[in-house]
Design a protein around this motif. Sequence first.
Motif, mmCIF file in Angstrom:
data_model
loop_
_atom_site.group_PDB
_atom_site.id
_atom_site.type_symbol
_atom_site.label_atom_id
_atom_site.label_comp_id
_atom_site.label_asym_id
_atom_site.label_seq_id
_atom_site.Cartn_x
_atom_site.Cartn_y
_atom_site.Cartn_z
ATOM 1 N N HIS A 64 15.052 -5.672 28.108
ATOM 2 C CA HIS A 64 13.726 -5.847 27.623
ATOM 3 C C HIS A 64 13.154 -4.331 27.592
ATOM 4 O O HIS A 64 12.455 -3.991 26.609
ATOM 5 N N ARG A 65 12.908 -3.805 28.529
ATOM 6 C CA ARG A 65 12.378 -2.260 28.808
ATOM 7 C C ARG A 65 13.201 -1.437 27.743
ATOM 8 O O ARG A 65 12.631 -0.414 27.199
ATOM 9 N N THR A 66 14.585 -1.426 27.880
ATOM 10 C CA THR A 66 15.165 -0.746 26.959
ATOM 11 C C THR A 66 15.010 -0.701 25.379
ATOM 12 O O THR A 66 14.699 0.265 24.739
ATOM 13 N N LEU A 67 14.673 -2.183 24.923
ATOM 14 C CA LEU A 67 14.191 -2.212 23.583
ATOM 15 C C LEU A 67 12.853 -1.857 23.601
ATOM 16 O O LEU A 67 12.550 -1.252 22.481
ATOM 17 N N LEU A 121 4.883 -2.446 18.638
ATOM 18 C CA LEU A 121 5.196 -3.544 19.057
ATOM 19 C C LEU A 121 3.862 -4.344 19.247
ATOM 20 O O LEU A 121 3.093 -3.839 19.736
ATOM 21 N N GLU A 122 3.797 -5.473 18.577
ATOM 22 C CA GLU A 122 2.708 -6.460 18.440
ATOM 23 C C GLU A 122 2.754 -7.603 19.575
ATOM 24 O O GLU A 122 1.712 -7.735 20.093
ATOM 25 N N ARG A 123 3.984 -8.190 19.687
ATOM 26 C CA ARG A 123 3.933 -9.152 20.425
ATOM 27 C C ARG A 123 5.204 -9.431 21.217
ATOM 28 O O ARG A 123 6.067 -8.875 20.335
ATOM 29 N N THR A 124 5.530 -9.690 22.267
ATOM 30 C CA THR A 124 6.845 -10.186 22.863
ATOM 31 C C THR A 124 6.672 -11.080 23.807
ATOM 32 O O THR A 124 5.768 -11.394 24.563
ATOM 33 N N ASP A 152 -2.608 -11.272 26.224
ATOM 34 C CA ASP A 152 -2.294 -12.420 25.101
ATOM 35 C C ASP A 152 -0.958 -12.271 24.532
ATOM 36 O O ASP A 152 -0.621 -13.043 23.698
ATOM 37 N N ASN A 153 -0.607 -11.010 24.294
ATOM 38 C CA ASN A 153 0.394 -10.530 23.435
ATOM 39 C C ASN A 153 1.999 -10.498 24.160
ATOM 40 O O ASN A 153 2.838 -9.917 23.471
ATOM 41 N N ILE A 154 1.846 -10.437 25.516
ATOM 42 C CA ILE A 154 2.881 -10.205 26.148
ATOM 43 C C ILE A 154 3.353 -11.418 27.086
ATOM 44 O O ILE A 154 2.334 -11.668 28.080
ATOM 45 N N HIS A 155 4.186 -11.877 27.281
ATOM 46 C CA HIS A 155 4.631 -12.941 28.075
ATOM 47 C C HIS A 155 5.784 -12.793 28.869
ATOM 48 O O HIS A 155 6.919 -12.652 28.013
ATOM 49 N N VAL A 156 6.035 -12.512 29.959
ATOM 50 C CA VAL A 156 7.425 -12.104 30.682
ATOM 51 C C VAL A 156 7.506 -12.876 31.935
ATOM 52 O O VAL A 156 6.514 -12.856 32.844
ATOM 53 N N MET A 187 10.642 -10.084 19.979
ATOM 54 C CA MET A 187 9.741 -8.667 19.749
ATOM 55 C C MET A 187 9.379 -8.743 18.370
ATOM 56 O O MET A 187 9.925 -8.914 17.436
ATOM 57 N N GLU A 188 7.887 -8.984 18.125
ATOM 58 C CA GLU A 188 7.285 -8.868 16.911
ATOM 59 C C GLU A 188 6.707 -7.431 16.662
ATOM 60 O O GLU A 188 5.996 -6.912 17.533
ATOM 61 N N GLY A 189 6.800 -6.703 15.638
ATOM 62 C CA GLY A 189 6.417 -5.546 15.566
ATOM 63 C C GLY A 189 6.142 -4.970 13.761
ATOM 64 O O GLY A 189 6.339 -5.773 13.083
ATOM 65 N N LYS A 190 5.799 -3.993 13.612
ATOM 66 C CA LYS A 190 5.656 -3.346 12.196
ATOM 67 C C LYS A 190 6.272 -2.131 11.795
ATOM 68 O O LYS A 190 6.194 -1.015 13.037
#
Length: 367
Positions: free
Chosen positions: A204-207, A218-221, A263-267, A286-289
């Motif tokens: 996860h860190r690497t990505l 990165l907007e949400r993960t 609210d945009n990160i759950h680990v 992972m969601e992003g733009k």
Amino acid sequence: MDKIKIAIAGIGNCASSLIQGIEYYKNKEEKDAVGLMHWDIGGYRPFDIEVVAAFDIDERKVGRDVSEAIFAPPNCTAVFCHEVPKTGAIVKMGCILDGVSEHMLNYSDNRRFIPSTEKEANKEFVVNELKESGADVLLNYLPVGSEQATCFYAECALDAGVAYINNMPVFIVSNPEWAEKFKKKGIPIIGDDIKAQLGATITHRTLVDLFRKRGVKLERTYQLNTGGNTDFLNMLNRSRLASKKESKTEAVQSVAGQRMDDDNIHVGPSDYVPWQNDNKVCFLRMEGKLFGDVPMNLELRLSVEDSPNSAGVVIDAIRCCKIALERGIGGILYSPSSYFMKHPPKQFTDDEAYVMTDEFIRGLRDN
């Protein structure tokens, strides 16, 4: 050279993989150093480690040689070294405190915790065992949520004058008060919460770092994990998860560049699936733009045997502690902690942490 003598608190799956690995690599050469940062660290090879003391609280392990206890239920990790010779180290009854969750008493014999009838250890007993065994390093392998028990063994390490590696997500090394205690006594410490060779958090860190370097917003993960070992069973008690979630979340947040809203990160752990045993399955999204605010998403499924995945990292951490002892370096080992652990006192990218740790090993930096 002398052996590196270790003591272990908690003879579960992770301890099993570590001890199997020490024996497994006796018949290997440098070219076979899979899962290790270096074959040789400070003149010590992976098999130059000897278990001299051990503590547990389950009746199937207490009173047995470590070589037998590592294969006793509820351990369920892969057996990759079928013949582990007797170590001479007999597992002693430890101190329970909060080292086990009550719901662990209610499962079948192969999963539930069975408390030992031996007298519970006090600090004087554990300190004496550490001193008499000649241990150099004490490893903490207690279950997630064992805050009081982790502090108990940290105190024992301080009183016995042995180095302490905190493999669990209770914050000792990243707690300034604890760090100062070890610094004053000149005792090296590495922590907190072991980072696997190629596990969910390091992936996860690497990505996340890749997104940052390539300019992807990165907007949400999320990271969801399932497993069937006692660690996942223990974590069904959500009240024990606070430090674990913080450790894993901060490990990802620290490389994101711009901190994400909560609210945009759950680990964190998701659920216990008994038939998975020690196999851990991780689901990442992972969601992003991209350029022009064009949306993208990435999904990944990772399947690993959980406990062997961290054993090589611990072997490297043990050897770093030993060379710190030989060099008279006490207190936090910042470089090894940043590379080997999810929640070190100071976070660096994995590339930076690797270089720093390599320089520490070669004597080019003090910690």
